[in-house]
Design a protein around this motif. Sequence first.
Motif, PDB file in Angstrom:
ATOM      1  N   LEU A  67       0.771  -1.184   0.057  1.00 24.17           N
ATOM      2  CA  LEU A  67      -0.160  -0.167   0.132  1.00 24.17           C
ATOM      3  C   LEU A  67       0.977   1.220   0.052  1.00 24.17           C
ATOM      4  N   ALA A  68       1.853   1.111   0.862  1.00 25.36           N
ATOM      5  CA  ALA A  68       2.558   2.286   0.835  1.00 25.36           C
ATOM      6  C   ALA A  68       3.363   2.768  -0.563  1.00 25.36           C
ATOM      7  N   HIS A  69       3.856   1.577  -1.158  1.00 26.50           N
ATOM      8  CA  HIS A  69       4.504   1.734  -2.571  1.00 26.50           C
ATOM      9  C   HIS A  69       3.726   2.291  -3.415  1.00 26.50           C
ATOM     10  N   ALA A  70       2.291   1.943  -3.469  1.00 27.24           N
ATOM     11  CA  ALA A  70       1.412   2.157  -4.595  1.00 27.24           C
ATOM     12  C   ALA A  70       0.695   3.489  -4.105  1.00 27.24           C
ATOM     13  N   SER A  71       0.668   3.971  -2.932  1.00 29.94           N
ATOM     14  CA  SER A  71      -0.193   5.258  -2.709  1.00 29.94           C
ATOM     15  C   SER A  71       0.988   6.491  -2.137  1.00 29.94           C
ATOM     16  N   GLY A  72       1.975   6.297  -1.760  1.00 27.51           N
ATOM     17  CA  GLY A  72       2.962   7.166  -1.702  1.00 27.51           C
ATOM     18  C   GLY A  72       3.070   7.419  -0.361  1.00 27.51           C
ATOM     19  N   LEU A  73       2.041   6.860   0.554  1.00 29.62           N
ATOM     20  CA  LEU A  73       2.185   7.042   1.977  1.00 29.62           C
ATOM     21  C   LEU A  73       2.939   6.543   2.663  1.00 29.62           C
ATOM     22  N   PRO A  74       3.484   6.849   3.741  1.00 30.21           N
ATOM     23  CA  PRO A  74       4.566   6.027   4.507  1.00 30.21           C
ATOM     24  C   PRO A  74       3.810   4.747   5.043  1.00 30.21           C
ATOM     25  N   ALA A  75       4.527   3.618   5.243  1.00 36.41           N
ATOM     26  CA  ALA A  75       3.979   2.478   5.729  1.00 36.41           C
ATOM     27  C   ALA A  75       3.187   2.539   7.018  1.00 36.41           C
ATOM     28  N   THR A  76       3.821   3.496   7.770  1.00 35.12           N
ATOM     29  CA  THR A  76       3.392   3.766   9.356  1.00 35.12           C
ATOM     30  C   THR A  76       2.106   4.363   9.343  1.00 35.12           C
ATOM     31  N   ARG A  77       1.568   4.792   8.137  1.00 34.22           N
ATOM     32  CA  ARG A  77       0.436   5.333   8.162  1.00 34.22           C
ATOM     33  C   ARG A  77      -0.814   4.541   8.312  1.00 34.22           C
ATOM     34  N   PHE A  78      -0.509   3.122   8.063  1.00 35.40           N
ATOM     35  CA  PHE A  78      -1.672   2.193   7.809  1.00 35.40           C
ATOM     36  C   PHE A  78      -1.669   1.321   9.082  1.00 35.40           C
ATOM     37  N   ALA A  79      -2.881   1.079   9.623  1.00 38.05           N
ATOM     38  CA  ALA A  79      -3.095   0.208  10.593  1.00 38.05           C
ATOM     39  C   ALA A  79      -4.124  -1.081  10.130  1.00 38.05           C
ATOM     40  N   ILE A  80      -3.412  -2.211  10.036  1.00 38.30           N
ATOM     41  CA  ILE A  80      -4.216  -3.316   9.388  1.00 38.30           C
ATOM     42  C   ILE A  80      -4.648  -4.304  10.492  1.00 38.30           C
TER      43      ILE A  80
END
Length: 887
Positions: free
Chosen positions: A132-145
Amino acid sequence: MNDMSDLRVCEIATLAACVIVDIDDDIATLAARMSLDAGVSWIAAGSMGAFVADEAQHAFDAARRLAAALAQPDAEASAIVTSRERLPHEKRYTWPLFDDALHACDVLARDDGTSIELRCATSDAQQLCAQLAHASGLPATRFAIRATSNIEDESFVATLAAVMLLHRTGRAVHVRGVMSARETKDVRMSLGASLDEAGHLNAWRYDADTGRSMHETSSEHTPNPYAVRDETLHTDDGFETIPHTAHAFARESFIDEIADARAIDPLQYRLAHLDPIDDAGARELIDTLADRASWTTKAKRAGNAKNLQGRGFAFDKRDDAYSAWIVDLDVNRATGDVAIQRVVAGSAKGRRSIGAIAGMSSARIAAAASKLIGVRLDAHAAHDETPRAQPLAHRIETTALQDTPATREAPSIDTSPAAAAIANALYDATGVRFRAPPFTPERVRDALNGASAPGNALPRRMRRTLRGAMAATGLGGLVALACTAWPLRAPIASIAKPDASTWSQATIARGRDVAAAGDCAVCHTAPGGAVNAGGLGLETPFGTVYTTNITPDEKTGIGNWSFAAFDRAMRQGISRDGHHLYPAFPYTSFAKISDADMTALYAYLMSQPAVESTPPQTRLPFPLNQRGLVAGWNALYLKQGEYVPDATRSALWNRGKYLVDGAGHCGACHSPRNAIGAEKGGRLYLTGGSAEGWMAPSLVANSKLPVRWTEQALFDYLRTGFSHEHGVAAGPMAPVVSHLATLPAEDVRAMAHYVASLSPVAVETRAPSQPDALRLHALDNGRRTFDAACAVCHAQTGGVGNFGVRPLLSLNTSVSDASPDNLLHVILHGIDAPATDELGYMPGFKDSFDDRQVAELAAYIRAEFAPREPAWSGLAQATARIRAAGH
């Protein structure tokens, strides 16, 4: 959704989204400027775009319009075509390349101000965050799965769609429904021709476009077997995605249209453009089939109030091989159902030669026709055919798929002309030219009702399926990858060969055991070849499948495979480059292996010597050579998921089942298979099968055995290759035992324990009956042969054992089996490669005894050592067959 109960309903946006993956600037521009229905919006982020609406139908209709627009020739291709001089005859055809599938998805996304919370099914939350980080450009820490389950359901695409919608709309989003994917765009084929005054082909132009940049190719990629004065060929098939069948379909349909416009017999028109000398074999083939189908002497069948009748012909040439089809069919005026009545088909090679024309099996005819008209068919040799393996004429009837027999044929005999022959017959019947397969009842009915027969529109059956799926989803929206090149079987990027030091020696040692349990080297080593370098030909009912190179060679092996690529191949049967592997590779069993064992196996293989060796390519007959069909097989028979222990069973039992059903894949040989090669389970599980011409005996309770398999007997046999109660491991089982002998004794014990548990009956030893004296008297020749060549080791009292162990034939499974094949194999070829050195060897007698003598010997052994069993019949013929098949 119990896991989402803490989210308030008011936070969930009821958004219906039709998502398109891998968009480019042209797609985004076209979608943005399209006239959309009220309430439908287009939004895009990165490589993904979506039509969003309050109702799913509106979003999907917009995507469908975009799909239709994109299916038209792109600007670049159109510029090339229109920039050339137009020819008097020009037509366009389409060949579908996509492989449609539906997948469930359920994702909820909301932004609480500090993180983007995502609830979805995933087995690797960390990897999903990275994607998701690679596709969206957002940092991986932005996501909580938060994983709702550990079962993958196309989570990345669905989750990325939810993130995109959340970002664009500013509302919590619940994406729920199904996802449809298309692997690639359709092939668009444009043909043009000019004729001289006599109607012969003068100029010929052929363009094949898959949507990539065009470049000129040689005629070997788009062959034209017909003589022309000026020929121009273009294609964009640099990736070799266009099947030869597509080229044949477009060319043969176009030739038919030209002949029809000039009111010339289409068969004779083709003959006029074939060289009388170089194509003498092709002309002989066409003439023969025309005679067999009464093409020129039989008037066209008259139609009736219910049905329209049609007849079509098509021809193909590949190198020096030719094939041709003649199809007779009926079309129901009301329903559009296509009923193929008869097919006359054959092949030939080289120049004219008496007896060089071959037919093809009815099963192959049925398989090709079934795929093209969307109806399950069966075929039988016509009643006026001389009985033989490959008839020319076949009668066709609707049937259940499981009733269609399997077939084995040389790959040089193809069914490329089938699509054009059926399309030409449909035109002959209906007057409507179908320029794209399949020829389903829905499309034919539309054409009969006055609609066009579109080559580019989505088939109605697909649209109906998708609409039904949307209606069934309830709330939320549909994620549909309409008009996309999203690869369900995408290639996985290559990597630099990992160094063996990446893994500990313990991990590599564990992988060595997994490889031994799975007998990797048994199948992936050709006779006389390097270990694991591939090239062994596995005989299957469908043809020969050659094993691949699994050494870490970066050019010809798996040296540039990442673990993800290796894991996918082992569990899903999909190679690193995205093509399907045939189920002769038992990935249905390997799917049960644990992650730890899979990692260890990868480590072990990557630590072995690299061998540069390119095995022969597997070339199965059409349609089995269409690897995309394996996706349907997988949908029926591939069950994903690691082995789950049975809590009610012991640890030893669970370990045994894991090894037997997983890496050991014992059922691959010891379970029977159905007509399309899938193992039969249930009460038929491990009840006996076949492998490489040998019978794999039942491993469960079987009254035919003189002595039932016990846990100890199984352990002895698997560990040493010999059981006093059942005999010596021979044939394909010998190398298996040689690998199992390297496993820890506990693992072999666990396998024996589990298999023995499948026969929960009291062990009953059947005392050998006294053979009937009169019966044996008739077998004096066999007895004398036995006394001279066999008794020294195999007498009833036990031989002297000069060559190793002394198996008692009265307890030998091969002697009491219903088939004599295993015994005949051993008599003819002996055991020159015993499973373990302690077993010794047995000489073969193929050079000492003729077929009659071997048959007499086998008959005597059966009567003497298995007197309760009926005598075998046809022993001389069986001996000749096994002798001809080789070791």
